[in-house]
Design a protein around this motif. Structure first.
Motif, PDB file in Angstrom:
ATOM      1  N   VAL A   1     -14.833  -1.500  -8.697  1.00  0.00           N
ATOM      2  CA  VAL A   1     -15.999  -2.180  -9.264  1.00  0.00           C
ATOM      3  C   VAL A   1     -17.211  -1.266  -9.106  1.00  0.00           C
ATOM      4  N   ASP A   2     -18.022  -1.202 -10.157  1.00  0.00           N
ATOM      5  CA  ASP A   2     -19.266  -0.446 -10.099  1.00  0.00           C
ATOM      6  C   ASP A   2     -20.347  -1.352  -9.523  1.00  0.00           C
ATOM      7  N   VAL A   3     -20.788  -1.060  -8.309  1.00  0.00           N
ATOM      8  CA  VAL A   3     -21.814  -1.892  -7.677  1.00  0.00           C
ATOM      9  C   VAL A   3     -23.165  -1.178  -7.635  1.00  0.00           C
ATOM     10  N   GLY A   4     -23.360  -0.215  -8.519  1.00  0.00           N
ATOM     11  CA  GLY A   4     -24.653   0.461  -8.595  1.00  0.00           C
ATOM     12  C   GLY A   4     -24.641   1.810  -7.930  1.00  0.00           C
ATOM     13  N   PRO A   5     -25.061   1.885  -6.654  1.00  0.00           N
ATOM     14  CA  PRO A   5     -25.147   3.206  -6.011  1.00  0.00           C
ATOM     15  C   PRO A   5     -23.794   3.872  -5.798  1.00  0.00           C
ATOM     16  N   PHE A   6     -22.717   3.071  -5.773  1.00  0.00           N
ATOM     17  CA  PHE A   6     -21.380   3.652  -5.653  1.00  0.00           C
ATOM     18  C   PHE A   6     -20.349   2.684  -6.203  1.00  0.00           C
ATOM     19  N   TYR A   7     -19.097   3.119  -6.185  1.00  0.00           N
ATOM     20  CA  TYR A   7     -18.016   2.232  -6.603  1.00  0.00           C
ATOM     21  C   TYR A   7     -17.360   1.636  -5.361  1.00  0.00           C
ATOM     22  N   LEU A   8     -16.887   0.403  -5.543  1.00  0.00           N
ATOM     23  CA  LEU A   8     -16.201  -0.323  -4.482  1.00  0.00           C
ATOM     24  C   LEU A   8     -14.725  -0.413  -4.867  1.00  0.00           C
ATOM     25  N   ALA A   9     -13.825  -0.043  -3.958  1.00  0.00           N
ATOM     26  CA  ALA A   9     -12.385  -0.105  -4.238  1.00  0.00           C
ATOM     27  C   ALA A   9     -11.725  -1.023  -3.227  1.00  0.00           C
ATOM     28  N   SER A  10     -10.762  -1.814  -3.683  1.00  0.00           N
ATOM     29  CA  SER A  10     -10.085  -2.720  -2.756  1.00  0.00           C
ATOM     30  C   SER A  10      -8.634  -2.918  -3.158  1.00  0.00           C
ATOM     31  N   ILE A  11      -7.851  -3.372  -2.195  1.00  0.00           N
ATOM     32  CA  ILE A  11      -6.414  -3.432  -2.381  1.00  0.00           C
ATOM     33  C   ILE A  11      -5.785  -4.288  -1.295  1.00  0.00           C
ATOM     34  N   VAL A  12      -4.628  -4.900  -1.595  1.00  0.00           N
ATOM     35  CA  VAL A  12      -3.787  -5.471  -0.539  1.00  0.00           C
ATOM     36  C   VAL A  12      -2.373  -4.955  -0.789  1.00  0.00           C
ATOM     37  N   GLU A  13      -1.699  -4.538   0.257  1.00  0.00           N
ATOM     38  CA  GLU A  13      -0.361  -3.971   0.101  1.00  0.00           C
ATOM     39  C   GLU A  13       0.579  -4.490   1.176  1.00  0.00           C
ATOM     40  N   CYS A  14       1.805  -4.694   0.754  1.00  0.00           N
ATOM     41  CA  CYS A  14       2.859  -5.214   1.626  1.00  0.00           C
ATOM     42  C   CYS A  14       3.695  -4.055   2.175  1.00  0.00           C
ATOM     43  N   LEU A  15       4.170  -4.205   3.404  1.00  0.00           N
ATOM     44  CA  LEU A  15       5.066  -3.186   3.936  1.00  0.00           C
ATOM     45  C   LEU A  15       6.430  -3.229   3.269  1.00  0.00           C
ATOM     46  N   GLY A  16       6.936  -4.419   3.002  1.00  0.00           N
ATOM     47  CA  GLY A  16       8.302  -4.535   2.494  1.00  0.00           C
ATOM     48  C   GLY A  16       9.259  -4.903   3.608  1.00  0.00           C
ATOM     49  N   THR A  17      10.488  -4.371   3.537  1.00  0.00           N
ATOM     50  CA  THR A  17      11.529  -4.841   4.463  1.00  0.00           C
ATOM     51  C   THR A  17      11.867  -3.823   5.562  1.00  0.00           C
ATOM     52  N   LYS A  18      10.985  -2.858   5.779  1.00  0.00           N
ATOM     53  CA  LYS A  18      11.282  -1.835   6.788  1.00  0.00           C
ATOM     54  C   LYS A  18      11.410  -2.436   8.191  1.00  0.00           C
ATOM     55  N   THR A  19      10.745  -3.575   8.436  1.00  0.00           N
ATOM     56  CA  THR A  19      10.846  -4.213   9.758  1.00  0.00           C
ATOM     57  C   THR A  19      12.284  -4.620  10.077  1.00  0.00           C
ATOM     58  N   LEU A  20      13.093  -4.883   9.047  1.00  0.00           N
ATOM     59  CA  LEU A  20      14.482  -5.276   9.312  1.00  0.00           C
ATOM     60  C   LEU A  20      15.243  -4.125   9.961  1.00  0.00           C
ATOM     61  N   VAL A  21      14.914  -2.900   9.581  1.00  0.00           N
ATOM     62  CA  VAL A  21      15.527  -1.736  10.213  1.00  0.00           C
ATOM     63  C   VAL A  21      15.012  -1.598  11.649  1.00  0.00           C
ATOM     64  N   ALA A  22      13.718  -1.775  11.822  1.00  0.00           N
ATOM     65  CA  ALA A  22      13.135  -1.681  13.170  1.00  0.00           C
ATOM     66  C   ALA A  22      13.740  -2.730  14.098  1.00  0.00           C
ATOM     67  N   ASP A  23      13.965  -3.933  13.577  1.00  0.00           N
ATOM     68  CA  ASP A  23      14.529  -5.003  14.409  1.00  0.00           C
ATOM     69  C   ASP A  23      15.961  -4.663  14.829  1.00  0.00           C
ATOM     70  N   GLU A  24      16.752  -4.119  13.887  1.00  0.00           N
ATOM     71  CA  GLU A  24      18.127  -3.723  14.234  1.00  0.00           C
ATOM     72  C   GLU A  24      18.121  -2.597  15.253  1.00  0.00           C
ATOM     73  N   MET A  25      17.258  -1.629  15.030  1.00  0.00           N
ATOM     74  CA  MET A  25      17.211  -0.478  15.937  1.00  0.00           C
ATOM     75  C   MET A  25      16.718  -0.879  17.329  1.00  0.00           C
ATOM     76  N   ALA A  26      15.861  -1.874  17.400  1.00  0.00           N
ATOM     77  CA  ALA A  26      15.413  -2.363  18.711  1.00  0.00           C
ATOM     78  C   ALA A  26      16.594  -2.958  19.469  1.00  0.00           C
ATOM     79  N   LYS A  27      17.442  -3.677  18.749  1.00  0.00           N
ATOM     80  CA  LYS A  27      18.635  -4.252  19.386  1.00  0.00           C
ATOM     81  C   LYS A  27      19.572  -3.147  19.877  1.00  0.00           C
ATOM     82  N   LEU A  28      19.716  -2.101  19.067  1.00  0.00           N
ATOM     83  CA  LEU A  28      20.673  -1.039  19.367  1.00  0.00           C
ATOM     84  C   LEU A  28      20.179  -0.073  20.442  1.00  0.00           C
ATOM     85  N   THR A  29      18.874   0.097  20.532  1.00  0.00           N
ATOM     86  CA  THR A  29      18.339   1.140  21.424  1.00  0.00           C
ATOM     87  C   THR A  29      17.444   0.594  22.533  1.00  0.00           C
TER      88      THR A  29
END
Lengths: 377, 377
Positions: free
Chosen positions: A64-92
């Motif tokens: 968005v152009d807010v005059g003196p500069f532009y404003l940028a925004s976003i929301v992003e999801c990690l996805g399913t990588k935590t499922l690997v971390a959870d398995e690896m926590a059990k294993l290690t």
């Protein structure tokens, strides 16, 4: 449910991304409807004296152009990588949530910087399957420590966030992680939504650390084929699980260093879902000719082999060693590579933008992707 | 899991919020650790020439001084209200996701405006339990339409968002909804992080439409006690389920109208989790004396009766008819009430801020909450 579909008739045959559980055919029509509805709301900014940067619609962050500069925004999801971390926590017995935190922030930061923004504030979204999730102190502390460290690497302030317990929505023992990020494009000439990209520009690829956070459904599905599962050694002393959990590279130190050195990217592409097809993201009719292919990260090579994917399939799904692309004027190419390396991130002057039909030519591999191979808008 | 804890020894006895499934004792220590780590990242803004507004730490939105104005940002989760919508869809064949969209946006907008910000951009976070979720076209279209309409009501641009399919993390057939929001405090004197609040100020309460999106765990738990469940009539022609699904009021039209009329709130509190205890949010030692209690929304009265809660318990958990509090100079009190009513939102001059120990006195009900009843910082 599609994610339970049989991998194929041959249990050891080729495994595609769709077979691994994500059906874009179901999601994409909703995405298009949502994008149209979203675009129709742009006029509301006029009530506040502002306007959107229309070219940012369809890009990785909204501007968005807010005059003196532009404003940028976003929301992003990690996805399913935590499922690997959870398995690896059990294993290690180890918690990998410090790296998982970096992954989550990287999802947001690496998208936000594509439009030329300096990330300023990150908000945490940690939605657990129940209050109990937060009771595992080692894991919770790792998540906090990793989140803080990633903020340090990117020089952003951690503004706050949400830690809801969502029993009945998020599965018991799991967590849905996301990050929102707000930044400024300042001065305004840093805006890179692609209007400057043109024939002759150089394509610089920055190394990835591994799978990052895209393609995890496929990577997890493959475990079923491995007798030792996540503990399979893919290199001396390195297990498949550990290699998958290498945290996503944070690229904002590179884009900030480039700006300070006087190099203004003409365009950027974050190579996430859709793999190298993301190099076709720019809306113009241009040809992208790759002459140098970065070495493939070992875990990605392993996935490609195990999934019996040909190069075309692999490069259309995974980052294959290149996590981020920066398009610069040809005279800035070598300096861009150097500046990235100073930040500890290997980079290659990998190709050139040319006049011509919209396509990506990965010459060393004999692969061509056309416009029909990427529909994001 | 705590959310499966027995309601109490007497199956028809009092049902508290904790018994209904949310154990803040497990979440709060992690929250405190995260807040400390987050606060330690504020210095990074200096690298970009900016500073945080330290008083916004602990407030509902995070604020950064970027020079010509302040930047405010937030991410907020809807919670478990979708579980009610999903049940009601089965029972009635209707999709309630248009209202659910408004609820989600309200969670973010109503928090962001407490610091004096004008919301500008909303991002959608729609994380489904699988690609199939998006295949239900009626529901998906309702979500899109409701999201767009809420953006219209608040005059914000819908910037984009995420629609991941998270099989294995989000439960099959469910969706985890959140919204991030970015806004500006412009001009800077609109900042209301509470430094101006003082004895003598008037407390204005704005009506709620029902339960909004806090207390749903309790509301869902109660269904087990109702022979007709969500279809129980709580008023002629109004079922419990429908009443629960009344969308959260969007309060930004009021705060924007106030500013245009020259009324600057001294402080605001969004009344969400912790019910009226949120009126104690401000860090100062001040006494809040309520002389006028708004009528209790029928669905909240029904919940209180069914859960056999006394007034103290009910007002400490639910909004009880007041969804938002605005603190203004005494001479602005009646105008604030009028301006809200012009926006279609009933409002009451409900009480006064006084010098004295930190406590909330709800005089008509003989209830007192002290500082120990709310620990958010």
């Amino acid at each position: 449910m599609n994610q339970n579909a049989a991998p194929s008739h041959d249990p050891n045959g080729t495994l595609s991304y769709e077979q691994a559980g994500v059906n874009y055919d179901l999601i994409d029509p909703l995405k298009v409807t949502a994008q149209r509805a979203a675009a129709a709301t742009a006029g509301h900014l006029a009530a506040h004296g502002f306007t959107e940067v229309a070219a940012s619609r369809g890009e990785s962050a909204y501007v968005v152009d807010v005059g003196p500069f532009y404003l940028a925004s976003i929301v992003e999801c990690l996805g399913t990588k935590t499922l690997v971390a959870d398995e690896m926590a059990k294993l290690t017995g180890r918690s990998f949530y410090d790296g998982i935190a970096q992954d989550t922030i990287a999802m947001a930061i690496n998208d936000l910087i594509t439009v030329g923004a300096t990330p300023l504030v990150v908000q945490a979204y940690w939605a657990a399957g129940g209050s109990d999730w937060f009771g595992d102190n080692q894991r919770a502390q790792a998540l906090v420590a990793g989140w803080k460290k990633a903020c340090e690497v990117c020089s952003v302030a951690w503004g706050g966030g949400e830690t809801p317990a969502l029993a009945g929505i998020v599965e018991e023992g799991r967590i849905d992680l996301a990050a929102s990020c707000t930044g400024l494009i300042n001065p305004k000439e840093r805006l890179s939504v692609g209007d400057q990209l043109s024939a002759g520009d150089a394509i610089i690829l920055l190394e990835s650390s591994g799978i990052h956070a895209n393609g995890l459904s496929l990577a997890r599905k493959l475990v079923e084929r491995l007798p030792q599962g996540y503990l399979t050694e893919i290199a001396p002393g390195v297990t498949y699980g550990e290699a998958l959990l290498a945290p996503t590279v944070l690229y904002s130190p590179v884009t900030e260093a480039l700006w300070k050195a006087g190099v203004a990217p003409r365009y950027c592409a974050n190579i996430t879902g859709h793999g190298w097809r993301k190099l076709l993201r720019h809306p113009s009719e241009l040809t992208y000719r790759i002459h140098t292919v970065p070495p493939v990260t070992p875990v990605l090579k392993f996935i490609q082999e195990q999934a019996k994917q040909d190069d075309r399939e692999a490069y259309s799904t995974l980052n294959m060693g290149a996590g981020f692309a920066i398009f610069v004027k040809p005279e800035d190419a070598e300096r861009t590579v150097e500046i990235a390396r100073v930040q500890g991130i290997a980079a290659w002057h990998a190709g050139t933008v040319e006049a011509g039909p919209k396509r990506l030519l990965i010459e060393p591999l004999g692969i061509e992707f056309g416009n029909d191979d990427l529909q994001l808008r």
